[in-house]
Motif scaffolding. Structure first.
Motif, PDB file in Angstrom:
ATOM      1  N   SER A  26       0.492  -1.413   0.182  1.00  0.00           N
ATOM      2  CA  SER A  26      -0.204   0.191  -0.020  1.00  0.00           C
ATOM      3  C   SER A  26       0.491   1.490   0.345  1.00  0.00           C
ATOM      4  O   SER A  26      -0.035   2.277  -0.522  1.00  0.00           O
ATOM      5  N   VAL A  27       1.878   1.471   0.060  1.00  0.00           N
ATOM      6  CA  VAL A  27       2.963   2.317   0.427  1.00  0.00           C
ATOM      7  C   VAL A  27       3.671   3.038  -0.581  1.00  0.00           C
ATOM      8  O   VAL A  27       4.294   3.487  -0.912  1.00  0.00           O
ATOM      9  N   TRP A  28       4.211   1.556  -1.125  1.00  0.00           N
ATOM     10  CA  TRP A  28       5.035   1.313  -2.428  1.00  0.00           C
ATOM     11  C   TRP A  28       4.191   1.645  -3.609  1.00  0.00           C
ATOM     12  O   TRP A  28       3.402   0.718  -4.130  1.00  0.00           O
ATOM     13  N   GLN A  29       3.867   2.638  -4.814  1.00  0.00           N
ATOM     14  CA  GLN A  29       3.562   3.562  -5.046  1.00  0.00           C
ATOM     15  C   GLN A  29       4.386   3.926  -6.458  1.00  0.00           C
ATOM     16  O   GLN A  29       4.661   5.016  -6.229  1.00  0.00           O
ATOM     17  N   PRO A  30       5.615   3.179  -6.676  1.00  0.00           N
ATOM     18  CA  PRO A  30       6.562   4.481  -7.674  1.00  0.00           C
ATOM     19  C   PRO A  30       5.648   5.225  -9.240  1.00  0.00           C
ATOM     20  O   PRO A  30       6.390   6.756  -9.056  1.00  0.00           O
ATOM     21  N   ARG A  31       4.107   4.808  -9.494  1.00  0.00           N
ATOM     22  CA  ARG A  31       3.691   5.208 -10.269  1.00  0.00           C
ATOM     23  C   ARG A  31       3.424   6.724  -9.494  1.00  0.00           C
ATOM     24  O   ARG A  31       3.170   7.604 -10.255  1.00  0.00           O
ATOM     25  N   VAL A  32       2.677   6.336  -8.936  1.00  0.00           N
ATOM     26  CA  VAL A  32       2.328   8.051  -8.452  1.00  0.00           C
ATOM     27  C   VAL A  32       3.155   9.244  -7.458  1.00  0.00           C
ATOM     28  O   VAL A  32       2.891   9.966  -7.574  1.00  0.00           O
ATOM     29  N   TRP A  33       4.522   8.251  -7.103  1.00  0.00           N
ATOM     30  CA  TRP A  33       5.536   8.956  -6.680  1.00  0.00           C
ATOM     31  C   TRP A  33       6.008  10.200  -8.134  1.00  0.00           C
ATOM     32  O   TRP A  33       6.498  10.810  -8.421  1.00  0.00           O
ATOM     33  N   GLU A  34       6.026   9.123  -9.392  1.00  0.00           N
ATOM     34  CA  GLU A  34       6.155   9.739 -10.572  1.00  0.00           C
ATOM     35  C   GLU A  34       5.817  10.789 -11.190  1.00  0.00           C
ATOM     36  O   GLU A  34       6.396  11.929 -11.632  1.00  0.00           O
ATOM     37  N   LEU A  35       4.511  10.346 -11.015  1.00  0.00           N
ATOM     38  CA  LEU A  35       3.105  11.938 -11.772  1.00  0.00           C
ATOM     39  C   LEU A  35       2.941  12.567 -11.148  1.00  0.00           C
ATOM     40  O   LEU A  35       3.210  13.631 -10.595  1.00  0.00           O
ATOM     41  N   ASN A  36       3.427  12.606  -9.075  1.00  0.00           N
ATOM     42  CA  ASN A  36       3.724  14.090  -8.292  1.00  0.00           C
ATOM     43  C   ASN A  36       5.239  14.791  -8.520  1.00  0.00           C
ATOM     44  O   ASN A  36       5.194  16.080  -8.522  1.00  0.00           O
ATOM     45  N   ASP A  37       5.611  14.289  -9.123  1.00  0.00           N
ATOM     46  CA  ASP A  37       7.102  14.335  -9.823  1.00  0.00           C
ATOM     47  C   ASP A  37       7.044  16.065 -11.051  1.00  0.00           C
ATOM     48  O   ASP A  37       7.587  16.586 -10.987  1.00  0.00           O
ATOM     49  N   LEU A  38       6.236  14.741 -11.534  1.00  0.00           N
ATOM     50  CA  LEU A  38       5.384  15.591 -13.001  1.00  0.00           C
ATOM     51  C   LEU A  38       5.221  16.868 -12.487  1.00  0.00           C
ATOM     52  O   LEU A  38       5.359  17.967 -12.744  1.00  0.00           O
ATOM     53  N   LEU A  39       3.954  16.850 -11.840  1.00  0.00           N
ATOM     54  CA  LEU A  39       3.230  18.147 -10.940  1.00  0.00           C
ATOM     55  C   LEU A  39       4.330  18.965 -10.657  1.00  0.00           C
ATOM     56  O   LEU A  39       4.313  20.260 -11.244  1.00  0.00           O
ATOM     57  N   GLU A  40       4.841  18.127 -10.132  1.00  0.00           N
ATOM     58  CA  GLU A  40       5.706  19.415  -9.546  1.00  0.00           C
ATOM     59  C   GLU A  40       6.907  20.300 -10.121  1.00  0.00           C
ATOM     60  O   GLU A  40       6.979  21.044  -9.671  1.00  0.00           O
ATOM     61  N   ALA A  41       7.226  19.651 -11.387  1.00  0.00           N
ATOM     62  CA  ALA A  41       7.960  19.788 -11.898  1.00  0.00           C
ATOM     63  C   ALA A  41       7.348  21.098 -12.956  1.00  0.00           C
ATOM     64  O   ALA A  41       8.099  21.920 -13.810  1.00  0.00           O
ATOM     65  N   ASP A  42       5.680  21.393 -13.018  1.00  0.00           N
ATOM     66  CA  ASP A  42       5.866  21.922 -14.013  1.00  0.00           C
ATOM     67  C   ASP A  42       6.022  23.246 -13.408  1.00  0.00           C
ATOM     68  O   ASP A  42       4.935  23.690 -12.178  1.00  0.00           O
ATOM     69  N   ALA A  43       6.400  24.278 -14.601  1.00  0.00           N
ATOM     70  CA  ALA A  43       6.699  25.776 -14.009  1.00  0.00           C
ATOM     71  C   ALA A  43       5.186  26.518 -13.742  1.00  0.00           C
ATOM     72  O   ALA A  43       5.080  27.142 -12.298  1.00  0.00           O
ATOM     73  N   GLU A  44       4.627  26.617 -14.267  1.00  0.00           N
ATOM     74  CA  GLU A  44       3.450  27.130 -13.959  1.00  0.00           C
ATOM     75  C   GLU A  44       1.831  26.848 -12.409  1.00  0.00           C
ATOM     76  O   GLU A  44       2.532  27.347 -11.615  1.00  0.00           O
ATOM     77  N   LEU A  45       1.996  24.842 -12.519  1.00  0.00           N
ATOM     78  CA  LEU A  45       1.928  24.886 -11.047  1.00  0.00           C
ATOM     79  C   LEU A  45       2.428  24.933  -9.395  1.00  0.00           C
ATOM     80  O   LEU A  45       2.319  25.743  -8.932  1.00  0.00           O
ATOM     81  N   ALA A  46       4.374  24.856  -9.822  1.00  0.00           N
ATOM     82  CA  ALA A  46       5.069  24.956  -8.862  1.00  0.00           C
ATOM     83  C   ALA A  46       5.136  26.635  -8.182  1.00  0.00           C
ATOM     84  O   ALA A  46       5.021  26.568  -7.123  1.00  0.00           O
ATOM     85  N   ASP A  47       5.049  27.656  -9.352  1.00  0.00           N
ATOM     86  CA  ASP A  47       4.290  28.761  -8.802  1.00  0.00           C
ATOM     87  C   ASP A  47       3.174  29.493  -8.118  1.00  0.00           C
ATOM     88  O   ASP A  47       3.128  30.866  -7.556  1.00  0.00           O
TER      89      ASP A  47
END
Length: 147
Positions: A26-47
């Motif tokens: 239940s804790v090991w969710q690498p795809r969720v982590w990967e998609l959260n990294d995608l959201l964090e890397a988006d410059a518009e969302l990060a601001d």
């Protein structure tokens, strides 16, 4: 060690290993982590003052966190991130601009998720932890009907 103690120990260890495996899956969710990294890397969302994040990915349904829901209106959230809007009505030009900004960012997060091949739909879940961290008692979490 007698047979009862040995059998008891074996059963107890098997139960503990099963619980550990269930917790780990239940804790090991690498795809969720990967998609959260995608959201964090988006410059518009990060601001933006609120960081949208993927709560879970299940069967092609991405559940994203949101600071608003039908139980917790956007106006209350916007007054938290824009204190200058406190006390302003919903039809105030500044409030309307802030609402549109929130909508644009929420749509961007949704679009990033829907662009992924393993995501067919996005649901939203009120981020009660974020609200609580900002001194707001909000309704309990649950998926909202926003799509």
């Amino acid at each position: 060690m007698d047979s009862f103690t040995r059998n008891y120990t074996i059963v107890l260890v098997a139960i503990l290993l099963g619980l550990l495996a269930w917790w780990g899956s239940s804790v090991w969710q690498p795809r969720v982590w990967e998609l959260n990294d995608l959201l964090e890397a988006d410059a518009e969302l990060a601001d933006y003052p609120y960081q949208f994040r993927l709560v879970r990915l299940d069967g092609g349904v991405a559940t994203l966190s949101t600071p608003r829901s039908f139980q917790f209106p956007a106006v209350r959230f916007l007054q938290l991130i824009h204190p200058e809007l406190a006390g302003q009505s919903q039809d105030d030009p500044g409030m309307m601009a802030a609402q549109q900004d929130l909508i644009d960012h929420q749509k961007r997060a949704q679009g990033l998720m829907l662009a992924q091949p393993d995501v067919q739909r996005v649901d939203w879940e009120l981020d009660v932890k974020w609200l609580s961290d900002h001194g707001v008692h909000a309704p309990s979490a649950g998926s909202s009907a926003m799509r």
